[in-house]
Scaffold this motif. Structure first.
Motif, PDB file in Angstrom:
ATOM      1  N   MET A   1       0.840  -1.180   0.000  1.00 20.31           N
ATOM      2  CA  MET A   1       0.000   0.000   0.000  1.00 20.31           C
ATOM      3  C   MET A   1       0.885   1.243   0.000  1.00 20.31           C
ATOM      4  N   LYS A   2       0.528   2.216  -0.826  1.00 18.19           N
ATOM      5  CA  LYS A   2       1.329   3.429  -0.951  1.00 18.19           C
ATOM      6  C   LYS A   2       0.992   4.401   0.158  1.00 18.19           C
ATOM      7  N   ASN A   3       2.014   5.106   0.652  1.00 24.38           N
ATOM      8  CA  ASN A   3       1.747   6.133   1.648  1.00 24.38           C
ATOM      9  C   ASN A   3       1.319   7.415   0.947  1.00 24.38           C
ATOM     10  N   ASN A   4       0.931   8.412   1.710  1.00 22.75           N
ATOM     11  CA  ASN A   4       0.411   9.655   1.136  1.00 22.75           C
ATOM     12  C   ASN A   4       1.443  10.377   0.285  1.00 22.75           C
ATOM     13  N   ASN A   5       2.721  10.328   0.673  1.00 28.07           N
ATOM     14  CA  ASN A   5       3.758  11.003  -0.111  1.00 28.07           C
ATOM     15  C   ASN A   5       3.919  10.375  -1.486  1.00 28.07           C
ATOM     16  N   GLU A   6       3.880   9.042  -1.565  1.00 28.07           N
ATOM     17  CA  GLU A   6       3.986   8.360  -2.851  1.00 28.07           C
ATOM     18  C   GLU A   6       2.793   8.659  -3.734  1.00 28.07           C
TER      19      GLU A   6
END
Length: 71
Positions: A1-6
């Protein structure tokens, strides 16, 4: 799962490509409104959408989707 920055980086890269290549787009807002034009400038919070009739400042949080107009 991608974090908000990615996720933010992917969004900014996509918008940057659209802007630099001067592509026509349809932007759908979260309230269902459709906007058409070219993204002429953008930052992390907003973008400028221009067409023959008007220039519109759009808050990026209000955007549901951006579709490249292939016509």
């Amino acid at each position: 799962m991608k974090n908000n920055n990615e996720a933010h980086d992917i969004e900014q890269t996509f918008i940057g490509k659209i802007c630099s290549e001067r592509m026509n787009v349809n932007i759908y807002l979260t309230n269902g409104v459709r906007l058409e034009g070219r993204i002429t400038k953008f930052d992390k919070d907003a973008l400028i959408l221009s067409n023959d009739l008007r220039v519109t400042l759009v808050n990026q949080h209000a955007i549901a989707s951006i579709n490249i107009n292939q016509t």
